[in-house]
Design an enzyme around this catalytic site. Structure first.
Site, PDB file in Angstrom:
ATOM      1  N   ILE A  34      20.226  35.320   5.170  1.00  0.00           N
ATOM      2  CA  ILE A  34      21.315  36.145   4.640  1.00  0.00           C
ATOM      3  C   ILE A  34      21.781  37.190   5.652  1.00  0.00           C
ATOM      4  CG2 ILE A  34      19.984  38.014   3.544  1.00  0.00           C
ATOM      5  CD1 ILE A  34      21.647  37.458   0.977  1.00  0.00           C
ATOM      6  N   ASN A  89       6.766  35.333  11.270  1.00  0.00           N
ATOM      7  CA  ASN A  89       6.168  36.660  11.167  1.00  0.00           C
ATOM      8  C   ASN A  89       5.052  36.601  10.127  1.00  0.00           C
ATOM      9  OD1 ASN A  89       8.092  37.752  12.963  1.00  0.00           O
ATOM     10  ND2 ASN A  89       9.559  37.993  11.300  1.00  0.00           N
ATOM     11  N   GLY A  95       5.297  42.009  11.118  1.00  0.00           N
ATOM     12  CA  GLY A  95       6.669  42.334  10.723  1.00  0.00           C
ATOM     13  C   GLY A  95       7.185  41.483   9.568  1.00  0.00           C
ATOM     14  N   GLN A  96       6.269  40.882   8.790  1.00  0.00           N
ATOM     15  CA  GLN A  96       6.710  40.046   7.670  1.00  0.00           C
ATOM     16  C   GLN A  96       7.240  40.920   6.534  1.00  0.00           C
ATOM     17  OE1 GLN A  96       3.720  37.263   6.321  1.00  0.00           O
ATOM     18  NE2 GLN A  96       5.098  36.299   4.823  1.00  0.00           N
ATOM     19  N   HIS A 102       7.565  31.469   5.771  1.00  0.00           N
ATOM     20  CA  HIS A 102       8.846  30.936   6.231  1.00  0.00           C
ATOM     21  C   HIS A 102       8.883  30.946   7.749  1.00  0.00           C
ATOM     22  CE1 HIS A 102       9.264  35.285   5.606  1.00  0.00           C
ATOM     23  NE2 HIS A 102      10.067  35.286   6.664  1.00  0.00           N
ATOM     24  N   HIS A 104      11.532  31.123  10.829  1.00  0.00           N
ATOM     25  CA  HIS A 104      12.894  31.361  11.298  1.00  0.00           C
ATOM     26  C   HIS A 104      13.198  30.348  12.396  1.00  0.00           C
ATOM     27  CE1 HIS A 104      13.175  35.641   9.740  1.00  0.00           C
ATOM     28  NE2 HIS A 104      11.857  35.491   9.764  1.00  0.00           N
TER      29      HIS A 104
HETATM   30  P1  AMP Z   1      10.554  38.248   7.613  1.00  0.00           P
HETATM   31  O1  AMP Z   1      10.714  39.595   8.200  1.00  0.00           O
HETATM   32  O2  AMP Z   1      10.048  37.241   8.595  1.00  0.00           O
HETATM   33  O3  AMP Z   1       9.747  38.276   6.328  1.00  0.00           O
HETATM   34  O4  AMP Z   1      12.012  37.733   7.282  1.00  0.00           O
HETATM   35  C1  AMP Z   1      12.585  37.688   6.025  1.00  0.00           C
HETATM   36  C2  AMP Z   1      13.971  37.152   6.216  1.00  0.00           C
HETATM   37  O5  AMP Z   1      14.493  36.796   4.958  1.00  0.00           O
HETATM   38  C3  AMP Z   1      14.959  38.176   6.845  1.00  0.00           C
HETATM   39  O6  AMP Z   1      15.493  37.630   8.050  1.00  0.00           O
HETATM   40  C4  AMP Z   1      16.026  38.334   5.761  1.00  0.00           C
HETATM   41  O7  AMP Z   1      17.319  38.478   6.289  1.00  0.00           O
HETATM   42  C5  AMP Z   1      15.874  37.047   4.967  1.00  0.00           C
HETATM   43  N1  AMP Z   1      16.319  37.124   3.573  1.00  0.00           N
HETATM   44  C6  AMP Z   1      16.014  38.082   2.671  1.00  0.00           C
HETATM   45  N2  AMP Z   1      16.574  37.806   1.476  1.00  0.00           N
HETATM   46  C7  AMP Z   1      17.252  36.637   1.628  1.00  0.00           C
HETATM   47  C8  AMP Z   1      18.043  35.834   0.764  1.00  0.00           C
HETATM   48  N3  AMP Z   1      18.266  36.161  -0.527  1.00  0.00           N
HETATM   49  N4  AMP Z   1      18.601  34.698   1.275  1.00  0.00           N
HETATM   50  C9  AMP Z   1      18.404  34.373   2.565  1.00  0.00           C
HETATM   51  N5  AMP Z   1      17.652  35.076   3.424  1.00  0.00           N
HETATM   52  C10 AMP Z   1      17.092  36.201   2.978  1.00  0.00           C
END
Ligand code: AMP
Ligand code: ZN
Length: 115
Positions: A34, A89, A95-96, A102, A104
């Protein structure tokens, strides 16, 4: 726990929260981040709720392998032809922010917003 009702990505996997999906199969879901850091930025998640990579068990090895193997095919499908970055992460110091495993996958021409 295979589904956590309070988990954002479990809700996306269950279709309760919308996402721009790019791939779905029995075990994995891929959707656009997002808040993208790069021209193409997708998240590869297992449908099962595994909070972090550190929670993955030996029984998840095939699933983790499939997540990684999917990355180059997705990037090709999304038109990325000059390389990409994969990041997982893990935990607070990693930094999670969202505690559902997930990966990236980011690509597209630089400069990027981040990363
Ligand atoms: P992390 O810091 O690795 O946990 O990354 C979480 C990621 O989830 C971030 O890059 C956010 O931009 C992404 N994110 C959070 N909410 C949503 C959502 N509703 N749809 C898509 N991506 C999201
Ligand atoms: Zn979850």
């Amino acid at each position: 726990m295979s589904h956590d009702p309070n988990c954002l990505f479990c809700k996306i996997a269950a279709g309760q929260i919308p996402a721009k999906k790019v791939h779905e199969d029995d075990d994995l879901l891929v959707f656009h981040d997002i808040n993208p850091w790069a021209p193409v930025h997708v998240l590869v998640i297992p449908k099962a709720h595994i909070p972090t990579l550190a929670d993955a068990q030996p029984g998840h090895d095939a699933l983790l392998g499939r997540m990684l193997g999917l990355a180059p095919r997705l990037m090709k499908q999304l038109g990325v032809s000059n390389g990409f970055r994969t990041v997982i992460n893990t935990g607070p110091d990693g930094g999670q922010e969202v505690y559902h495993l997930h990966m990236h996958v980011m690509g597209g021409p630089r400069p990027w917003a981040k990363g």
